[in-house]
Design a protein around this motif. Structure first.
Motif, PDB file in Angstrom:
ATOM      1  N   VAL A  49       0.766  -1.087  -0.312  1.00 36.32           N
ATOM      2  CA  VAL A  49       0.080  -0.066  -0.136  1.00 36.32           C
ATOM      3  C   VAL A  49       1.294   1.309  -0.288  1.00 36.32           C
ATOM      4  O   VAL A  49       1.915   1.143   0.571  1.00 36.32           O
ATOM      5  N   GLY A  50       0.306   1.356  -0.474  1.00 31.86           N
ATOM      6  CA  GLY A  50       1.148   3.544  -1.073  1.00 31.86           C
ATOM      7  C   GLY A  50       2.437   3.308  -1.102  1.00 31.86           C
ATOM      8  O   GLY A  50       3.405   3.718  -0.991  1.00 31.86           O
ATOM      9  N   ILE A  51       2.457   2.447  -2.582  1.00 32.25           N
ATOM     10  CA  ILE A  51       3.470   2.055  -3.275  1.00 32.25           C
ATOM     11  C   ILE A  51       4.426   3.052  -3.435  1.00 32.25           C
ATOM     12  O   ILE A  51       5.553   3.165  -3.670  1.00 32.25           O
ATOM     13  N   LEU A  68      -0.395  -0.461  -4.334  1.00 33.30           N
ATOM     14  CA  LEU A  68      -1.768   0.736  -5.005  1.00 33.30           C
ATOM     15  C   LEU A  68      -0.932   2.018  -4.023  1.00 33.30           C
ATOM     16  O   LEU A  68      -0.358   1.825  -3.205  1.00 33.30           O
ATOM     17  N   ASP A  69      -1.621   2.540  -4.469  1.00 33.84           N
ATOM     18  CA  ASP A  69      -1.352   3.916  -4.547  1.00 33.84           C
ATOM     19  C   ASP A  69      -2.292   5.571  -4.428  1.00 33.84           C
ATOM     20  O   ASP A  69      -3.434   4.713  -5.503  1.00 33.84           O
ATOM     21  N   ILE A  70      -2.655   5.736  -3.706  1.00 35.12           N
ATOM     22  CA  ILE A  70      -4.042   7.195  -4.446  1.00 35.12           C
ATOM     23  C   ILE A  70      -3.507   7.997  -4.644  1.00 35.12           C
ATOM     24  O   ILE A  70      -4.761   8.616  -5.722  1.00 35.12           O
ATOM     25  N   SER A 111       3.998  -1.563   3.850  1.00 32.27           N
ATOM     26  CA  SER A 111       3.881  -0.504   4.078  1.00 32.27           C
ATOM     27  C   SER A 111       4.881   0.693   4.146  1.00 32.27           C
ATOM     28  O   SER A 111       5.772  -0.039   5.250  1.00 32.27           O
ATOM     29  N   THR A 112       5.654   1.204   3.389  1.00 34.17           N
ATOM     30  CA  THR A 112       6.687   1.948   3.891  1.00 34.17           C
ATOM     31  C   THR A 112       6.188   3.183   3.544  1.00 34.17           C
ATOM     32  O   THR A 112       6.338   3.608   2.760  1.00 34.17           O
ATOM     33  N   TYR A 113       6.645   4.021   5.309  1.00 35.37           N
ATOM     34  CA  TYR A 113       6.729   5.861   5.434  1.00 35.37           C
ATOM     35  C   TYR A 113       4.907   6.229   4.551  1.00 35.37           C
ATOM     36  O   TYR A 113       5.338   7.060   3.595  1.00 35.37           O
TER      37      TYR A 113
HETATM   38  C1  LIG Z   1       5.715   8.910   2.123  1.00 32.14           C
HETATM   39  S1  LIG Z   1       5.233   8.184   0.648  1.00 32.14           S
HETATM   40  C2  LIG Z   1       5.935   6.399   0.353  1.00 32.14           C
HETATM   41  C3  LIG Z   1       5.905   6.258  -0.781  1.00 32.14           C
HETATM   42  C4  LIG Z   1       6.213   4.505  -1.200  1.00 32.14           C
HETATM   43  N1  LIG Z   1       6.132   3.836   0.242  1.00 32.14           N
HETATM   44  C5  LIG Z   1       8.391   4.574  -0.105  1.00 32.14           C
HETATM   45  O1  LIG Z   1       8.393   4.211   0.424  1.00 32.14           O
HETATM   46  O2  LIG Z   1       8.626   5.624  -0.569  1.00 32.14           O
HETATM   47  C6  LIG Z   1       3.677   8.292   0.892  1.00 32.14           C
HETATM   48  C7  LIG Z   1       2.848   7.590  -0.081  1.00 32.14           C
HETATM   49  O3  LIG Z   1       1.734   7.147   0.876  1.00 32.14           O
HETATM   50  C8  LIG Z   1       0.463   7.524  -0.794  1.00 32.14           C
HETATM   51  N2  LIG Z   1      -0.840   7.689  -0.042  1.00 32.14           N
HETATM   52  C9  LIG Z   1      -1.167   8.584   1.191  1.00 32.14           C
HETATM   53  N3  LIG Z   1      -2.495   8.548   1.298  1.00 32.14           N
HETATM   54  C10 LIG Z   1      -2.847   7.401   0.526  1.00 32.14           C
HETATM   55  C11 LIG Z   1      -4.097   6.582   1.345  1.00 32.14           C
HETATM   56  N4  LIG Z   1      -5.071   6.558   2.032  1.00 32.14           N
HETATM   57  N5  LIG Z   1      -4.239   5.500   0.369  1.00 32.14           N
HETATM   58  C12 LIG Z   1      -2.823   4.912  -0.600  1.00 32.14           C
HETATM   59  N6  LIG Z   1      -1.951   5.538  -0.430  1.00 32.14           N
HETATM   60  C13 LIG Z   1      -1.866   6.614   0.048  1.00 32.14           C
HETATM   61  C14 LIG Z   1       1.114   9.130  -1.379  1.00 32.14           C
HETATM   62  O4  LIG Z   1       0.369   9.194  -2.233  1.00 32.14           O
HETATM   63  C15 LIG Z   1       2.116   8.138  -1.710  1.00 32.14           C
HETATM   64  O5  LIG Z   1       2.358   7.748  -2.395  1.00 32.14           O
END
Ligand SMILES: C[S@@+](CC[C@H](N)C(=O)[O-])C[C@H]1O[C@@H](n2cnc3c(N)ncnc32)[C@H](O)[C@@H]1O
Length: 215
Positions: A49-51, A68-70, A111-113
């Protein structure tokens, strides 16, 4: 269902510069922690999630992965990275708070960050729990409010300014993970406990959680 919320707008806006912006942290620590986390991931059907821009794709083995990402702009970067690394991933634009998957459909979730950004982290974590198979594990790298009170207070103070461009840095994500129903099997505190590597399980039955409670 994709919520027309601020997270989507925020990450669509920064997608173009995200990797450059994060590069110092990536070189300093993030990449090392990613490879550490991925040593624990067991094979199977995996959801990330939040890839984001797909920085973890490098560490995937031959798993069956849904990413998955938003933010569709972050996803676009991940699609390119998967292509460059010759990895086949099912990309989905969606909201962690309303996952478009059936109950118990994944062997592992990553899930990372991310849970510093998700608007209602408790909802997202409950969704991860729902789509994970019983006995499956969730693998997290998250930044959280430090357990060091001075650092924690500092994080509280700067949080509103940081939230304008990105994450909320003072969340109690480990507690949130537990509240979603997971049993914590590993919790590694990194960098003054500002970051945590957490492995959590959807336990088979109450007996497992009872054993955990006695440790
Ligand atoms: C700080 S980035 C981290 C991206 C990646 N996981 C990494 O390790 O580099 C946070 C990610 O979470 C996604 N995100 C934030 N809220 C979200 C949600 N409700 N559902 C899915 N993705 C979400 C953002 O679009 C963004 O791509």
């Amino acid at each position: 269902m994709v919520k027309k919320g601020t997270d989507k707008r925020r990450y669509d806006r920064v997608a173009g510069v995200y990797d450059i912006f994060e590069l110092p942290m990536e070189l300093m620590a993030f990449s090392k922690w990613r490879s550490e986390l991925f040593r624990y991931v067991e094979s199977g059907k995996i959801l990330e999630v939040g890839i984001g821009t797909g920085k973890n794709i490098l560490y995937y083995s031959n798993w069956d992965v849904a990413g998955l990402d938003i933010s569709h702009k972050m996803l676009k970067k991940a699609v390119k990275r998967a292509f460059d690394l010759n990895k086949k991933i099912d990309f989905v634009q969606g909201d962690a708070e309303y996952l478009p998957f059936r109950d118990e459909s994944f062997d592992g979730v990553i899930s990372t960050y991310v849970f510093c950004s998700v608007e209602n982290p408790e909802n997202g974590l409950k969704e991860l729990y729902r789509v994970l198979k019983t006995g499956g594990r969730a693998y997290f790298l998250e930044h959280v409010r430090s357990e060091n009170e001075i650092v924690g207070k500092l994080m509280d103070a700067v949080n509103p300014a940081i939230r304008v461009i990105g994450p909320e840095i003072n969340r109690k994500t480990v507690e949130n993970i537990k509240n979603a129903g997971f049993i914590i099997v590993r919790d590694v505190k990194l960098m003054l406990s500002v970051f945590r590597l957490v492995i959590a399980e959807k336990a088979f039955n109450q007996a497992v959680s009872d054993i955990q409670g006695h440790h």
